[in-house]
Motif scaffolding. Structure first.
Motif, short mmCIF file in Angstrom:
data_model
loop_
_atom_site.label_atom_id
_atom_site.label_comp_id
_atom_site.label_asym_id
_atom_site.label_seq_id
_atom_site.Cartn_x
_atom_site.Cartn_y
_atom_site.Cartn_z
N ALA A 86 0.80 -1.22 0.00
CA ALA A 86 0.00 0.00 0.00
C ALA A 86 0.84 1.28 0.00
CB ALA A 86 -0.93 0.00 1.20
N GLY A 87 2.07 1.21 0.49
CA GLY A 87 2.88 2.42 0.53
C GLY A 87 4.08 2.28 1.44
N LEU A 88 4.63 3.43 1.82
CA LEU A 88 5.81 3.47 2.69
C LEU A 88 5.40 3.80 4.11
CD1 LEU A 88 8.16 5.38 0.29
CD2 LEU A 88 8.45 3.05 1.07
N HIS A 89 6.08 3.18 5.07
CA HIS A 89 5.82 3.46 6.48
C HIS A 89 6.94 4.33 7.04
CE1 HIS A 89 2.80 0.03 7.45
NE2 HIS A 89 2.59 0.57 6.26
N TYR A 90 6.52 5.32 7.81
CA TYR A 90 7.44 6.27 8.45
C TYR A 90 7.15 6.25 9.94
CZ TYR A 90 7.88 7.87 3.66
OH TYR A 90 8.10 7.92 2.30
#
Length: 95
Positions: A86-90
């Motif tokens: 789904a995307g990048l985690h920060y």
């Protein structure tokens, strides 16, 4: 903000699953969903927040301004920690 201030786990826990706006500069923002707010392991003080942003652009660790309808603007040091479908985690960590 509440008297406890903006940086408490209790302040962010109700916002898990909601959308923030992560500003790259004064004009460019990306949606970022708060996907986790968790206490530090063991008896250590502190907590961490994990945000999920879009898969692109991949952002470097940096201080970013985040906004949410229920909070004042926050400047948080975010570190990229994972990539999902789904995307990048920060992550932001508070000690």
């Amino acid at each position: 903000m509440s008297e406890a201030g903006p940086f408490t786990l209790a302040r962010f826990e109700p916002l898990v699953g909601t959308r923030f706006m992560l500003w790259l500069d004064d004009e460019t923002g990306l949606p970022a969903q708060l996907v986790e707010a968790r206490a530090a392991p063991g008896s250590r003080p502190g907590f961490s927040l994990t945000f999920e942003g879009p898969p692109e652009p991949a952002l470097p660790q940096h201080i970013y301004r985040l906004q949410h309808p229920q909070l004042d603007a926050l400047d948080l040091f975010l570190v990229p920690v994972a990539r999902s479908a789904a995307g990048l985690h920060y992550e932001a960590v508070f000690g």
